[in-house]
Design a protein around this motif. Sequence first.
Motif, PDB file in Angstrom:
ATOM      1  N   PHE A  84      42.286  56.277  46.072  1.00 50.05           N
ATOM      2  CA  PHE A  84      43.576  56.864  46.433  1.00 50.05           C
ATOM      3  C   PHE A  84      43.434  57.737  47.675  1.00 50.05           C
ATOM      4  CE2 PHE A  84      47.145  59.973  45.218  1.00 50.05           C
ATOM      5  CZ  PHE A  84      48.118  59.156  45.784  1.00 50.05           C
ATOM      6  N   ASP A  85      42.324  58.465  47.759  1.00 45.12           N
ATOM      7  CA  ASP A  85      42.070  59.301  48.940  1.00 45.12           C
ATOM      8  C   ASP A  85      41.999  58.441  50.201  1.00 45.12           C
ATOM      9  OD1 ASP A  85      41.960  61.431  47.240  1.00 45.12           O
ATOM     10  OD2 ASP A  85      39.788  61.690  47.337  1.00 45.12           O
ATOM     11  N   ILE A  86      41.299  57.318  50.116  1.00 47.40           N
ATOM     12  CA  ILE A  86      41.162  56.430  51.271  1.00 47.40           C
ATOM     13  C   ILE A  86      42.519  55.893  51.691  1.00 47.40           C
ATOM     14  CG2 ILE A  86      40.224  54.216  52.030  1.00 47.40           C
ATOM     15  CD1 ILE A  86      37.763  54.794  50.288  1.00 47.40           C
ATOM     16  N   ALA A  87      43.338  55.538  50.715  1.00 52.94           N
ATOM     17  CA  ALA A  87      44.673  55.013  51.022  1.00 52.94           C
ATOM     18  C   ALA A  87      45.535  56.076  51.692  1.00 52.94           C
ATOM     19  CB  ALA A  87      45.337  54.520  49.741  1.00 52.94           C
ATOM     20  N   LEU A  88      45.489  57.295  51.193  1.00 52.92           N
ATOM     21  CA  LEU A  88      46.307  58.372  51.760  1.00 52.92           C
ATOM     22  C   LEU A  88      45.855  58.757  53.168  1.00 52.92           C
ATOM     23  CD1 LEU A  88      46.854  60.772  48.718  1.00 52.92           C
ATOM     24  CD2 LEU A  88      48.469  59.159  49.717  1.00 52.92           C
ATOM     25  N   LYS A  89      44.562  58.630  53.441  1.00 54.94           N
ATOM     26  CA  LYS A  89      44.044  58.982  54.758  1.00 54.94           C
ATOM     27  C   LYS A  89      44.311  57.885  55.800  1.00 54.94           C
ATOM     28  CE  LYS A  89      40.265  61.862  52.961  1.00 54.94           C
ATOM     29  NZ  LYS A  89      38.786  62.014  52.846  1.00 54.94           N
ATOM     30  N   SER A  90      44.698  56.712  55.337  1.00 57.46           N
ATOM     31  CA  SER A  90      44.890  55.565  56.229  1.00 57.46           C
ATOM     32  C   SER A  90      46.165  55.702  57.048  1.00 57.46           C
ATOM     33  CB  SER A  90      44.946  54.269  55.412  1.00 57.46           C
ATOM     34  OG  SER A  90      46.186  54.177  54.718  1.00 57.46           O
ATOM     35  N   ALA A  91      46.366  54.745  57.965  1.00 51.43           N
ATOM     36  CA  ALA A  91      47.545  54.746  58.835  1.00 51.43           C
ATOM     37  C   ALA A  91      48.836  54.565  58.048  1.00 51.43           C
ATOM     38  CB  ALA A  91      47.406  53.655  59.884  1.00 51.43           C
ATOM     39  N   ASP A  92      48.756  54.082  56.803  1.00 53.42           N
ATOM     40  CA  ASP A  92      49.960  53.915  55.985  1.00 53.42           C
ATOM     41  C   ASP A  92      50.577  55.253  55.585  1.00 53.42           C
ATOM     42  OD1 ASP A  92      49.888  51.173  56.040  1.00 53.42           O
ATOM     43  OD2 ASP A  92      48.770  50.979  54.161  1.00 53.42           O
ATOM     44  N   PHE A  93      49.738  56.303  55.536  1.00 53.00           N
ATOM     45  CA  PHE A  93      50.225  57.609  55.088  1.00 53.00           C
ATOM     46  C   PHE A  93      49.898  58.688  56.131  1.00 53.00           C
ATOM     47  CE2 PHE A  93      50.023  55.101  51.213  1.00 53.00           C
ATOM     48  CZ  PHE A  93      51.246  55.402  50.625  1.00 53.00           C
ATOM     49  N   PHE A  94      48.832  59.450  55.923  1.00 55.55           N
ATOM     50  CA  PHE A  94      48.565  60.579  56.813  1.00 55.55           C
ATOM     51  C   PHE A  94      47.964  60.182  58.158  1.00 55.55           C
ATOM     52  CE2 PHE A  94      48.403  62.719  52.585  1.00 55.55           C
ATOM     53  CZ  PHE A  94      49.461  63.586  52.796  1.00 55.55           C
ATOM     54  N   ASP A  95      47.301  59.024  58.210  1.00 55.00           N
ATOM     55  CA  ASP A  95      46.700  58.547  59.461  1.00 55.00           C
ATOM     56  C   ASP A  95      45.831  59.630  60.096  1.00 55.00           C
ATOM     57  OD1 ASP A  95      46.052  56.972  61.594  1.00 55.00           O
ATOM     58  OD2 ASP A  95      48.062  56.875  62.452  1.00 55.00           O
ATOM     59  N   ILE A  96      44.815  60.056  59.355  1.00 52.00           N
ATOM     60  CA  ILE A  96      44.047  61.229  59.769  1.00 52.00           C
ATOM     61  C   ILE A  96      43.214  61.011  61.032  1.00 52.00           C
ATOM     62  CG2 ILE A  96      43.954  62.050  57.397  1.00 52.00           C
ATOM     63  CD1 ILE A  96      40.951  61.329  57.444  1.00 52.00           C
ATOM     64  N   GLU A  97      42.910  59.763  61.378  1.00 54.50           N
ATOM     65  CA  GLU A  97      42.171  59.544  62.626  1.00 54.50           C
ATOM     66  C   GLU A  97      43.029  59.915  63.829  1.00 54.50           C
ATOM     67  OE1 GLU A  97      40.193  55.896  63.232  1.00 54.50           O
ATOM     68  OE2 GLU A  97      39.118  55.934  61.320  1.00 54.50           O
ATOM     69  N   LYS A  98      44.325  59.674  63.720  1.00 54.45           N
ATOM     70  CA  LYS A  98      45.233  60.009  64.811  1.00 54.45           C
ATOM     71  C   LYS A  98      45.766  61.430  64.687  1.00 54.45           C
ATOM     72  CE  LYS A  98      49.243  58.137  67.274  1.00 54.45           C
ATOM     73  NZ  LYS A  98      50.274  57.059  67.280  1.00 54.45           N
ATOM     74  N   PHE A  99      45.952  61.877  63.454  1.00 53.26           N
ATOM     75  CA  PHE A  99      46.493  63.217  63.193  1.00 53.26           C
ATOM     76  C   PHE A  99      45.584  63.950  62.202  1.00 53.26           C
ATOM     77  CE2 PHE A  99      50.096  60.237  63.752  1.00 53.26           C
ATOM     78  CZ  PHE A  99      50.589  60.700  64.961  1.00 53.26           C
ATOM     79  N   PRO A 100      44.466  64.488  62.668  1.00 55.69           N
ATOM     80  CA  PRO A 100      43.478  65.084  61.747  1.00 55.69           C
ATOM     81  C   PRO A 100      43.892  66.410  61.132  1.00 55.69           C
ATOM     82  CG  PRO A 100      42.805  65.412  64.020  1.00 55.69           C
ATOM     83  CD  PRO A 100      44.001  64.507  64.068  1.00 55.69           C
ATOM     84  N   LEU A 101      44.876  67.087  61.734  1.00 52.14           N
ATOM     85  CA  LEU A 101      45.250  68.421  61.267  1.00 52.14           C
ATOM     86  C   LEU A 101      46.742  68.505  60.963  1.00 52.14           C
ATOM     87  CD1 LEU A 101      43.321  70.643  63.851  1.00 52.14           C
ATOM     88  CD2 LEU A 101      42.580  70.059  61.541  1.00 52.14           C
ATOM     89  N   ALA A 102      47.068  69.349  59.993  1.00 54.78           N
ATOM     90  CA  ALA A 102      48.444  69.775  59.768  1.00 54.78           C
ATOM     91  C   ALA A 102      48.473  71.279  60.003  1.00 54.78           C
ATOM     92  CB  ALA A 102      48.901  69.432  58.358  1.00 54.78           C
ATOM     93  N   GLU A 103      49.640  71.810  60.367  1.00 57.85           N
ATOM     94  CA  GLU A 103      49.747  73.244  60.629  1.00 57.85           C
ATOM     95  C   GLU A 103      51.047  73.794  60.056  1.00 57.85           C
ATOM     96  OE1 GLU A 103      49.193  74.433  64.660  1.00 57.85           O
ATOM     97  OE2 GLU A 103      47.532  73.048  65.014  1.00 57.85           O
ATOM     98  N   PHE A 104      50.964  75.029  59.587  1.00 61.17           N
ATOM     99  CA  PHE A 104      52.164  75.745  59.175  1.00 61.17           C
ATOM    100  C   PHE A 104      52.188  77.086  59.880  1.00 61.17           C
ATOM    101  CE2 PHE A 104      54.291  78.965  56.567  1.00 61.17           C
ATOM    102  CZ  PHE A 104      55.559  78.397  56.486  1.00 61.17           C
TER     103      PHE A 104
END
Length: 204
Positions: free
Chosen positions: A94-114
């Motif tokens: 599930f972690d791998i799926a969420l990190k993929s381009a289908d969801f968070f796309d962490i390679e392109k967007f590694p950080l979130a900010e508030f």
Amino acid sequence: MSRASLLKIIVSYRKPMVGLLLSTLAIVSSHAQTYNIDPTHTNVRFAIDHFNTSTNTGGFYNITGQLEYDPMTKMGDISLVIPLNSLNSGNEAFDIALKSADFFDIEKFPLAEFNSTKWHFSTDKKGSDITKVEGMLTLHGKTNPITLTATKFNCYFSPILKKSVCGGDFTTIIDRRKWGISKYTLLGMTEKVQLDIQIEAAKQ
């Protein structure tokens, strides 16, 4: 009395007044404290309905940032940097799926900010005087406003760190489509995601 003598008297009178004013300002500003976010006691957890059967949960960790807090003047400010690679749901697939381009796309967007924009305070002394925190959440390359509801907030002197520590719990529900994460919504997976944010920060 000469004009020069009169000016000397005025200047000598103003100097202590200016000094008093500066001292007063220093005292007031000294109440505003800066706290560094403690990554070991700060996290962002999420919960999302799984096709009306169960609830998928997970969290982000190793969060950094700063907290500014002044209870006397009812002022607060917080900034959080969330490394999305820290995602942990307890399910590796599930972690791998969420990190993929289908969801968070962490390679392109590694950080979130508030980053907070406004804090709301209550005069009710029975509970926390912080009720809500408004701010901007940047995720998946998009920035949108969110409002966090404070369920508790407090400051104490840490016997371990030997310094003041402030922290609390906050919650909100967001629509993931606003951040361009809409995978499976047409198939019935909800767009609503609950976020529960725990923060703790130690005085600099």
